[in-house]
Write a protein that holds these residues in place. Structure first.
Motif, mmCIF file in Angstrom:
data_model
loop_
_atom_site.group_PDB
_atom_site.id
_atom_site.type_symbol
_atom_site.label_atom_id
_atom_site.label_comp_id
_atom_site.label_asym_id
_atom_site.label_seq_id
_atom_site.Cartn_x
_atom_site.Cartn_y
_atom_site.Cartn_z
ATOM 1 N N GLU A 193 -13.191 -2.313 -8.249
ATOM 2 C CA GLU A 193 -13.111 -3.034 -9.513
ATOM 3 C C GLU A 193 -11.742 -3.689 -9.633
ATOM 4 O OE1 GLU A 193 -15.652 -3.290 -11.542
ATOM 5 O OE2 GLU A 193 -16.952 -1.870 -10.477
ATOM 6 N N ARG A 231 -15.685 -7.654 -9.157
ATOM 7 C CA ARG A 231 -15.722 -6.723 -8.037
ATOM 8 C C ARG A 231 -15.292 -7.475 -6.787
ATOM 9 N NH1 ARG A 231 -17.850 -1.803 -8.336
ATOM 10 N NH2 ARG A 231 -18.436 -1.768 -6.141
ATOM 11 N N VAL A 232 -14.400 -6.868 -6.022
ATOM 12 C CA VAL A 232 -13.886 -7.508 -4.814
ATOM 13 C C VAL A 232 -13.949 -6.519 -3.663
ATOM 14 C CG1 VAL A 232 -12.383 -9.068 -6.112
ATOM 15 C CG2 VAL A 232 -11.496 -6.842 -5.369
ATOM 16 N N ARG A 233 -13.729 -7.026 -2.483
ATOM 17 C CA ARG A 233 -13.784 -6.167 -1.289
ATOM 18 C C ARG A 233 -12.461 -6.213 -0.558
ATOM 19 N NH1 ARG A 233 -17.494 -3.737 2.028
ATOM 20 N NH2 ARG A 233 -19.216 -4.487 0.753
ATOM 21 N N GLY A 283 -15.097 -13.054 -3.038
ATOM 22 C CA GLY A 283 -14.419 -11.818 -3.408
ATOM 23 C C GLY A 283 -13.893 -11.019 -2.237
ATOM 24 N N GLU A 284 -13.902 -11.590 -1.038
ATOM 25 C CA GLU A 284 -13.373 -10.909 0.146
ATOM 26 C C GLU A 284 -11.864 -11.125 0.228
ATOM 27 O OE1 GLU A 284 -14.942 -9.112 2.481
ATOM 28 O OE2 GLU A 284 -17.021 -9.397 1.831
ATOM 29 N N ASP A 340 -13.570 -2.030 3.911
ATOM 30 C CA ASP A 340 -14.935 -1.569 3.640
ATOM 31 C C ASP A 340 -15.141 -1.125 2.198
ATOM 32 O OD1 ASP A 340 -15.710 -1.979 6.292
ATOM 33 O OD2 ASP A 340 -15.059 0.011 6.901
ATOM 34 N N ASP A 341 -14.132 -1.267 1.368
ATOM 35 C CA ASP A 341 -14.209 -0.771 -0.009
ATOM 36 C C ASP A 341 -14.517 -1.899 -0.987
ATOM 37 O OD1 ASP A 341 -13.485 1.755 0.881
ATOM 38 O OD2 ASP A 341 -11.350 1.435 0.500
ATOM 39 N N GLU A 342 -15.535 -1.686 -1.814
ATOM 40 C CA GLU A 342 -15.754 -2.551 -2.963
ATOM 41 C C GLU A 342 -15.065 -1.908 -4.150
ATOM 42 O OE1 GLU A 342 -19.564 -3.872 -4.053
ATOM 43 O OE2 GLU A 342 -20.079 -4.690 -2.087
ATOM 44 N N ARG A 373 -8.951 4.143 -6.148
ATOM 45 C CA ARG A 373 -9.335 3.944 -4.744
ATOM 46 C C ARG A 373 -8.688 5.055 -3.935
ATOM 47 N NH1 ARG A 373 -7.030 -0.193 -0.594
ATOM 48 N NH2 ARG A 373 -8.623 -0.163 1.051
#
Length: 294
Positions: free
Chosen positions: A105, A96-98, A51-52, A101-103, A136
């Motif tokens: 939806e 959920r992904v990144r 998910g990065e 530095d933010d995770e 975000r």
């Protein structure tokens, strides 16, 4: 009472939308300016199996993925690949992904899209879409009291550059024996050009201007530049071949180190929307702005 004439007059010379983060941009004649930036800008993103987020920094071939926005779908094309059609109004399972530095939806776009990107990029990956129900927020260190939203951009909803800035860079490159480069390397959303009948812009005027006032059919759109855009190696990547060479970065290093961001090399200004209502931006619209010395 009539307001004073702006210090700088310009026009929107180009508009670009980047539907899939770090893939090729789409030059458009008009775009809706929403609270998260231009409509569909960075609405999709490619992620790895964890998910990065993935970008041209690791996978330069992403530059070769060409999106086309149509009424009901987005068509993605890449060398040696059949076209991938992605519906604009359909998603699959929540994930959920990144991104940095933010995770955040998001929604997975399914097995077909995942296999398409995996085959082309040569590493397991998936395509995801931003979930607008989970906003975000851009860094308040730079936006202050303004709650500025974005989707999968690096941090801000808009990037503004100018033709004058690119012309200066290309002049330096050609003087050093290198070919000129196109604006697409810098991935702006709004490019400012000279307005007929007025003084031309100076290189990097966008660094020194307060809010850009754009005359639209809905009234006046206000964009506030908030942070110089630090540059990674992506401008070194030729968007036609995906081959990287250091000339652009080396040249910028020689004259664009910016104390406002710790001496990083910058080109263009990250900007945010100051008004609430959506506006339709068009190529050719008038832009006015005043110099700021804060």
């Amino acid at each position: 009472m009539t307001s004073a004439a702006p210090d700088v007059r310009a026009v929107i010379s180009h508009l670009y939308v980047y539907p899939v983060k770090s893939c090729a941009g789409v030059a458009v004649q008009q775009a809706i300016l929403t609270e998260t930036g231009l409509e569909f800008d960075r609405a999709w993103m490619v992620v790895d199996s964890k998910g990065e987020f993935l970008t041209q920094r690791e996978l330069p071939r992403m530059a070769l993925v060409q999106p086309q926005l149509r009424q009901y779908d987005m068509v993605l094309r890449a060398p040696g690949m059949l076209a991938l059609h992605v519906a604009l109004d359909e998603v699959e399972e929540p994930v959920r992904v990144r991104v940095w530095d933010d995770e955040v939806e998001a929604f997975d776009m399914g097995a077909i899209a995942a296999q398409w990107f995996t085959d082309f990029l040569g590493t397991p990956c998936r395509l995801v879409r931003f979930d607008p129900d989970h906003p975000r927020v851009s860094s308040p260190e730079w936006t202050g009291d303004i709650k500025a939203l974005n989707q999968f951009s690096d941090g801000f909803s808009l990037l503004v550059t100018s033709e004058a800035s690119l012309n200066q860079l290309n002049g330096k490159l050609m003087a050093a024996g290198h070919p000129p480069v196109g604006m697409e390397r810098f991935r702006p959303n709004v490019v400012l050009g000279d307005a007929a009948g007025y003084a031309p812009m100076n290189p990097h005027d966008e660094d020194r201007l307060d809010a850009f006032r754009i005359t639209t059919e809905q009234g006046e759109a206000l964009l506030k530049p908030v942070k110089p855009c630090p540059r990674c190696p992506i401008p070194n990547i030729d968007p036609v071949t995906a081959i990287s060479s250091p000339e652009v970065g080396d040249m910028l290093q020689s004259y664009r180190q910016d104390a406002r961001v710790g001496g990083a090399v910058t080109f263009g200004m990250n900007a945010i929307r100051l008004h609430e209502d959506d506006h339709l931006l068009r190529v050719g619209q008038a832009v006015g702005a005043n110099y700021t010395f804060a």
